[in-house]
Enzyme design. Structure first.
Site, PDB file in Angstrom:
ATOM      1  N   THR A   1       0.889  -1.161   0.000  1.00 41.17           N
ATOM      2  CA  THR A   1       0.000   0.000   0.000  1.00 41.17           C
ATOM      3  C   THR A   1       0.917   1.197   0.000  1.00 41.17           C
ATOM      4  O   THR A   1       1.973   1.147   0.619  1.00 41.17           O
ATOM      5  CB  THR A   1      -0.816  -0.001   1.313  1.00 41.17           C
ATOM      6  OG1 THR A   1      -1.785  -1.027   1.227  1.00 41.17           O
ATOM      7  CG2 THR A   1      -1.469   1.325   1.590  1.00 41.17           C
TER       8      THR A   1
ATOM      9  N   THR B   1       1.058  -0.199   6.729  1.00 36.68           N
ATOM     10  CA  THR B   1       0.943  -1.116   5.610  1.00 36.68           C
ATOM     11  C   THR B   1       0.992  -2.535   6.182  1.00 36.68           C
ATOM     12  O   THR B   1       1.488  -2.748   7.283  1.00 36.68           O
ATOM     13  CB  THR B   1       2.063  -0.863   4.576  1.00 36.68           C
ATOM     14  OG1 THR B   1       1.889  -1.726   3.463  1.00 36.68           O
ATOM     15  CG2 THR B   1       3.455  -1.052   5.157  1.00 36.68           C
ATOM     16  N   GLY B   2       0.437  -3.466   5.441  1.00 33.51           N
ATOM     17  CA  GLY B   2       0.424  -4.835   5.943  1.00 33.51           C
ATOM     18  C   GLY B   2      -0.990  -5.328   6.166  1.00 33.51           C
ATOM     19  O   GLY B   2      -1.935  -4.806   5.567  1.00 33.51           O
ATOM     20  N   VAL B   3      -1.130  -6.318   7.000  1.00 32.01           N
ATOM     21  CA  VAL B   3      -2.442  -6.932   7.233  1.00 32.01           C
ATOM     22  C   VAL B   3      -3.355  -5.945   7.962  1.00 32.01           C
ATOM     23  O   VAL B   3      -3.219  -5.698   9.165  1.00 32.01           O
ATOM     24  CB  VAL B   3      -2.302  -8.241   8.022  1.00 32.01           C
ATOM     25  CG1 VAL B   3      -3.669  -8.836   8.318  1.00 32.01           C
ATOM     26  CG2 VAL B   3      -1.463  -9.228   7.229  1.00 32.01           C
ATOM     27  N   GLY B   4      -4.284  -5.393   7.198  1.00 33.71           N
ATOM     28  CA  GLY B   4      -5.104  -4.294   7.696  1.00 33.71           C
ATOM     29  C   GLY B   4      -5.921  -4.643   8.913  1.00 33.71           C
ATOM     30  O   GLY B   4      -6.165  -3.781   9.775  1.00 33.71           O
TER      31      GLY B   4
ATOM     32  N   ARG C   1     -14.599  -6.631   1.393  1.00 32.36           N
ATOM     33  CA  ARG C   1     -13.603  -6.535   2.469  1.00 32.36           C
ATOM     34  C   ARG C   1     -12.886  -5.169   2.395  1.00 32.36           C
ATOM     35  O   ARG C   1     -12.449  -4.742   1.338  1.00 32.36           O
ATOM     36  CB  ARG C   1     -12.584  -7.659   2.336  1.00 32.36           C
ATOM     37  CG  ARG C   1     -11.493  -7.658   3.412  1.00 32.36           C
ATOM     38  CD  ARG C   1     -10.252  -6.919   2.973  1.00 32.36           C
ATOM     39  NE  ARG C   1      -9.187  -6.942   3.983  1.00 32.36           N
ATOM     40  CZ  ARG C   1      -8.071  -6.238   3.907  1.00 32.36           C
ATOM     41  NH1 ARG C   1      -7.850  -5.450   2.882  1.00 32.36           N
ATOM     42  NH2 ARG C   1      -7.161  -6.300   4.855  1.00 32.36           N
ATOM     43  N   VAL C   2     -12.799  -4.508   3.518  1.00 33.25           N
ATOM     44  CA  VAL C   2     -12.089  -3.233   3.585  1.00 33.25           C
ATOM     45  C   VAL C   2     -10.986  -3.371   4.629  1.00 33.25           C
ATOM     46  O   VAL C   2     -11.221  -3.889   5.722  1.00 33.25           O
ATOM     47  CB  VAL C   2     -13.057  -2.082   3.959  1.00 33.25           C
ATOM     48  CG1 VAL C   2     -12.296  -0.804   4.250  1.00 33.25           C
ATOM     49  CG2 VAL C   2     -14.068  -1.850   2.834  1.00 33.25           C
ATOM     50  N   GLY C   3      -9.813  -2.905   4.277  1.00 38.93           N
ATOM     51  CA  GLY C   3      -8.692  -2.974   5.217  1.00 38.93           C
ATOM     52  C   GLY C   3      -8.545  -1.689   6.016  1.00 38.93           C
ATOM     53  O   GLY C   3      -9.492  -0.913   6.174  1.00 38.93           O
ATOM     54  N   ASP C   4      -7.357  -1.489   6.512  1.00 35.34           N
ATOM     55  CA  ASP C   4      -7.088  -0.312   7.346  1.00 35.34           C
ATOM     56  C   ASP C   4      -6.869   0.961   6.542  1.00 35.34           C
ATOM     57  O   ASP C   4      -7.054   2.062   7.047  1.00 35.34           O
ATOM     58  CB  ASP C   4      -5.809  -0.561   8.162  1.00 35.34           C
ATOM     59  CG  ASP C   4      -4.602  -0.804   7.255  1.00 35.34           C
ATOM     60  OD1 ASP C   4      -4.723  -1.623   6.314  1.00 35.34           O
ATOM     61  OD2 ASP C   4      -3.556  -0.167   7.449  1.00 35.34           O
TER      62      ASP C   4
HETATM   63  C1  SD4 Z   1      -4.956  -3.780   3.561  1.00 40.77           C
HETATM   64  N1  SD4 Z   1      -3.131  -2.618   4.588  1.00 40.77           N
HETATM   65  O1  SD4 Z   1      -5.840  -3.706   2.729  1.00 40.77           O
HETATM   66  C2  SD4 Z   1      -3.702  -2.999   3.329  1.00 40.77           C
HETATM   67  C3  SD4 Z   1      -2.790  -3.789   2.459  1.00 40.77           C
HETATM   68  C4  SD4 Z   1      -1.368  -3.377   2.514  1.00 40.77           C
HETATM   69  O2  SD4 Z   1       0.761  -3.521   2.019  1.00 40.77           O
HETATM   70  O3  SD4 Z   1      -0.948  -2.488   3.158  1.00 40.77           O
HETATM   71  N2  SD4 Z   1      -0.493  -3.966   1.886  1.00 40.77           N
HETATM   72  O4  SD4 Z   1      -5.030  -4.491   4.559  1.00 40.77           O
END
Ligand code: SD4
Length: 342
Positions: free
Chosen positions: A202, A253-256, A230-233
């Site tokens: 991201t 960034t990462g697992v939202g 699905r919506v992330g962070d």
């Molecule tokens: C999400 N945080 O949708 C985002 C994905 C992401 O690096 O950051 N990837 O969960």
């Protein structure tokens, strides 16, 4: 072109200096802060593609422009880049084949705007900015966000590229619902999971303008092959992005899901308010994720990036391999590797 990468290591920093393109930049602090004081203006952003994005932002900052304009222009670069399969047009679709985008933006006054699960628009960040500036609301989602965008002159586009479609079709063969995100550590064998090779990244961007005002932007296509809806962070103010002009800004960034559970970016900013350096604030937020889910945290990636009011920045992630880009008056294409817990 990325032509160099510097490594920041905790504790080893002290008052060391690093040569960057003929200029010397002092790493501030000897108290294990492990961060650079860039002064201002400065722009930082997540991952390798942050380098090109920072350049676009820098053009505005260098001319004395507003940090808000800089971050919007900056993240539009990966949004428009078809080779980038995790942000904007060309992003990998959800498991039903829809490319759905999430983005948010925040300015120096605490104004913010956001869109989630937006389809058919290449630049969700600009729609998010319009939500902020033209509506009394903060967040629009799905069909409503698209309607708003089209009413405001955005063009309806097909965001699914042939590459995105091919990756989705490969994924469909196994239909394994195993979203893995941002694991650069090859021991996880992410490349063996169909379609997950590029399942990360991201762009979160933070800028400090010449006048001392801060802004931030965050935009993504989220997890590849996610459940529809699905919506992330990333579009959630406080989770994927937070800016407080008195203190600093942070992005994730990462697992939202893990970032939302810990309201990560808000946490980082509040920790900086309490006096922590950007790097240490990011580290504490990473520790919070580990504390909540110690076993799960070993297998996922989450990274935080922060910038304070003095132009000091820092990053920290769960797993190795979280890169971030920095642009200030001494260095326009610096790529750094943040420290990690594992
Ligand atoms: C999400 N945080 O949708 C985002 C994905 C992401 O690096 O950051 N990837 O969960």
């Amino acid at each position: 072109m990325i032509n160099r990468r510097k490594f920041i290591k905790a504790g080893a920093m002290g008052a060391s200096m690093v040569s960057t393109g003929g200029f010397l930049t002092a790493y501030a602090g000897s108290n294990h802060s492990g961060q650079v004081a860039a002064g201002r203006p400065v722009v930082i952003s997540t991952w390798d593609f942050g380098v090109a994005a920072n350049r676009a932002a820098w053009t505005i900052l260098e001319a004395g422009g507003r940090a808000l304009d800089a971050v919007e222009a900056g993240v539009r670069v990966p949004e428009a880049d078809l080779a980038n399969v995790t942000v904007g047009k060309g992003g990998y679709p959800d498991r039903d084949g829809h490319v759905t985008l999430d983005a948010c933006i925040m300015d120096e006054h605490g104004n913010c705007g956001s869109v989630a699960a937006l389809e058919h628009v290449t630049h969700p960040i600009s729609v998010a900015r319009l939500v902020m500036e033209k509506t009394p609301h903060v967040m629009l989602v799905g069909a409503g966000a698209l309607q708003f965008a089209l009413e405001n002159g955005f063009e309806r586009e097909n965001l699914l590229t042939p590459e995105g479609e091919a990756a989705w079709k490969t994924w469909l063969k196994e239909r394994k619902y195993e979203p893995v995100i941002n694991i650069e550590n090859r021991s996880f064998n992410v490349e063996k999971i169909p379609g997950n090779r590029y399942n990360h990244d991201t762009i979160g961007m933070l800028a400090l303008g010449r006048n001392g005002d801060l802004s931030g932007a965050c935009t993504t296509s989220g997890m590849a092959f996610k459940m529809h809806g699905r919506v992330g962070d990333s579009p959630i103010i406080g989770a994927g992005l937070y800016v407080d002009n008195e203190v600093g800004g942070a992005t994730a960034t990462g697992v939202g899901e893990e970032v939302i559970r810990t309201v990560g970016s808000f946490l980082v900013v509040e920790l900086m308010r309490q006096g922590l350096s950007p790097r240490n604030a990011c580290r504490e937020a990473v520790k919070r994720i580990i504390k909540k889910k110690p076993e799960a945290a070993k297998k996922i990636q989450v990274g935080f990036l922060a910038l304070n009011k003095n132009g000091e920045y820092g990053a920290f992630s769960l797993q190795k391999g979280f890169s971030f880009a920095v642009c200030d008056r001494y260095q326009q294409d610096l790529l750094l590797d943040g420290e990690s817990m594992y």
